[in-house]
Design an enzyme around this catalytic site. Structure first.
Site, PDB file in Angstrom:
ATOM      1  N   ALA A 162       0.819  -1.314   0.080  1.00  0.00           N
ATOM      2  CA  ALA A 162      -0.095   0.220   0.118  1.00  0.00           C
ATOM      3  C   ALA A 162       0.977   1.421  -0.072  1.00  0.00           C
ATOM      4  CB  ALA A 162      -1.024  -0.087   1.090  1.00  0.00           C
ATOM      5  N   GLY A 200       6.443  -0.351  -3.648  1.00  0.00           N
ATOM      6  CA  GLY A 200       6.491  -1.661  -4.443  1.00  0.00           C
ATOM      7  C   GLY A 200       7.949  -2.089  -4.661  1.00  0.00           C
ATOM      8  N   ARG A 201       8.377  -3.216  -4.980  1.00  0.00           N
ATOM      9  CA  ARG A 201       9.566  -3.470  -5.365  1.00  0.00           C
ATOM     10  C   ARG A 201       9.613  -4.560  -6.243  1.00  0.00           C
ATOM     11  NH1 ARG A 201      10.073  -4.879   0.231  1.00  0.00           N
ATOM     12  NH2 ARG A 201       8.556  -5.888   0.903  1.00  0.00           N
ATOM     13  N   HIS A 249      -2.435 -12.674  -3.139  1.00  0.00           N
ATOM     14  CA  HIS A 249      -2.451 -12.012  -1.829  1.00  0.00           C
ATOM     15  C   HIS A 249      -1.276 -12.031  -1.030  1.00  0.00           C
ATOM     16  CE1 HIS A 249      -3.884 -10.760   1.975  1.00  0.00           C
ATOM     17  NE2 HIS A 249      -5.027 -11.144   2.188  1.00  0.00           N
ATOM     18  N   ASP A 250      -0.718 -10.781  -1.004  1.00  0.00           N
ATOM     19  CA  ASP A 250       0.537 -10.552  -0.219  1.00  0.00           C
ATOM     20  C   ASP A 250       0.796 -11.431   0.993  1.00  0.00           C
ATOM     21  OD1 ASP A 250      -0.982  -8.991   1.392  1.00  0.00           O
ATOM     22  OD2 ASP A 250       0.100  -7.271   0.712  1.00  0.00           O
ATOM     23  N   GLY A 284       8.467  -6.889   7.077  1.00  0.00           N
ATOM     24  CA  GLY A 284       9.408  -5.884   7.461  1.00  0.00           C
ATOM     25  C   GLY A 284       9.316  -5.559   8.879  1.00  0.00           C
TER      26      GLY A 284
END
Length: 468
Positions: free
Chosen positions: A12, A15-16, A237-238, A404
């Site tokens: 959200a 991005g990478r 879905h992450d 993270g």
């Protein structure tokens, strides 16, 4: 010569593009591109800028080519619940609303006129959150009925990006379950429910499992980025991707996928759709190989991210952790899942207002604000452990934190202390690793999920925190 796989992980806020390959039996990661993301105000609503995001996806592909590392396959994962409706000429109908937009207010009551809340949970196993797609689509039905009528396809956002890359429209299972419109029994859309709600059944196309090949790049994309490769559905879905990569996940270990949201739970073979589960707001989202991610959504690091941004990003998260630790005796707490913290105009003021309203001492310094957030979050984790144990009748002596947030040593130690559980932290790039793992499994690099998790443990390891 190394064979590369590419995970495009879009969150959200950023991005990478992360390349992965196997080297001496271990997974090696390389970030080749990163970009910012965020909802934008449009027509008074919070929306996603999809043309810009697709531009960034292609720029990252060009970065792979520039590095001389052409991926054999790639896949995209994003957050859940947000979608596009396409007309017969593949044009997006209306705005692409973000899940924090307020247009779903009152839409739960409209849904419950048709199917009561308890019956809906018993049928889908998905927790109530006002941004779930089921309520977003009720907003379309009541506020923009012409768009529901014109729609020919519904695609979740990663499915839409896969379509833009290949020209093929396929819908992936794990992200679809977050809509609250999928049956945990059939693992497909609940068409009877969809018809009862007055949505258009024909736009909901059959669901496919992670590992499904979407197709090669279209000629147009191939010409623009300078190469072609196969697009393979990860768990789009992450969180589903992140859970794949939890290295310590066993039958007696909980996980927390820690980022903007904290998703805390276990893996189950069957959905738990009991009234007690609904009352405690647990969900049964789809996972890899039809596992269920039985978990609770907790507000997560969104609160500290927002405070950091309000401070002009002048402090690192590590500094904020240090400042919070220095104020560890500060007594005030907030309910991190309170709607007041979902999308406030100012998070710092929202925290202060909550403390005033509930008779807590109002935090004044940045360290005190951070202490309130981290202490409250760890206490929410501890309470969730107790709830999961009560609902399942099982005991979980360990928690594996990935994503993270696993880098936040202070929060990890707080979680161990307040839950009385052993905490394992890592890997940090869990979502990208899970995305890559599905591509590698599809390519025959591993025999199954257990072998992948063992490789992830060997490749990245974990840090251990004991309760004090």
């Amino acid at each position: 010569m190394a064979e590369y796989y590419l995970a495009v992980d879009i969150g959200a806020s950023s991005g990478r593009h992360i390349l992965g390959h196997l080297e001496d039996g271990r997974i090696v990661l390389e970030e080749v591109y990163r970009f910012e993301n965020g909802m934008e105000k449009k027509d008074g609503h919070l929306c996603w800028n999809l043309p810009r995001l697709f531009h960034e996806i292609k720029e990252g592909l060009k970065a792979c080519r520039a590095a001389g590392k052409i991926p054999k396959s790639m896949g995209i994962d994003t957050w859940a619940v947000d979608y596009v409706l396409l007309d017969g000429e593949d044009r997006i109908l209306g705005n692409t609303y973000g899940y924090r937009d307020g247009r779903t207010k009152g839409m739960d009551k409209e849904v419950y006129k048709i199917i009561p809340e308890d019956a809906l949970y018993a049928r889908t196993g998905i927790q109530k959150q006002m941004f779930n797609t089921i309520y977003q689509l009720m907003a379309v039905k009541t506020q923009e009925p012409e768009n529901m009528e014109k729609a020919e396809w519904l695609l979740m956002l990663p499915d839409y990006f896969h379509f833009l890359l290949t020209g093929n429209k396929l819908s992936e299972y794990t992200n679809a379950t977050s809509t609250q419109l999928v049956s945990p029994e059939t693992k497909q859309w609940d068409y009877e429910l969809i018809e009862r709600l007055g949505y258009k059944p024909s736009v909901f196309r059959p669901l496919h499992m992670p590992g499904t090949v979407v197709g090669p790049f279209s000629k147009e994309v191939e010409e623009e980025v300078g190469f072609t490769c196969e697009v393979v559905m990860p768990a789009t879905h992450d969180t589903a991707s992140a859970v794949i990569s939890v290295p310590a996940l066993t039958d007696d270990c909980l996980y927390i996928s820690s980022g903007t949201w904290s998703l805390m739970g276990i893996e189950n073979d069957k959905a738990i759709c009991s009234p007690e589960s609904r009352e405690r707001n647990f969900t049964n989202e789809g996972g890899y190989e039809y596992r269920f991610r039985y978990l609770k959504n907790i507000m997560g690091l969104w609160m500290i991210q927002s405070v950091r941004h309000e401070l002009g990003d002048k402090y690192s998260f590590a500094q904020l952790c240090d400042m919070a630790e220095a104020e560890s005796d500060f007594p005030s707490r907030v309910d991190v899942n309170d709607d007041a913290f979902l999308a406030p105009d100012n998070m710092t003021e929202a925290i202060k207002a909550y403390c005033r309203k509930h008779g807590w001492r109002e935090p004044e310094t940045t360290g005190q604000i951070a202490a309130v957030i981290y202490q409250s979050l760890a206490e929410s984790y501890a309470e969730t452990v107790r709830e999961i144990e009560a609902l399942t009748g099982r005991t979980f002596p360990a928690i594996n934190i990935v994503g993270g947030g696993s880098n936040a040593a202070y929060l990890n130690q707080l979680t161990a202390d307040k839950s009385g559980r052993c905490v394992y932290a890592g890997p940090g790039e869990a979502t990208a690793i899970g995305n890559l793992a599905v591509q590698m499994l599809k390519d025959g690099k591993f025999e199954g999920l257990a072998q992948v998790r063992a490789c992830i443990y060997d490749s990245f390891g974990v840090k251990k925190y004991e309760a004090r």
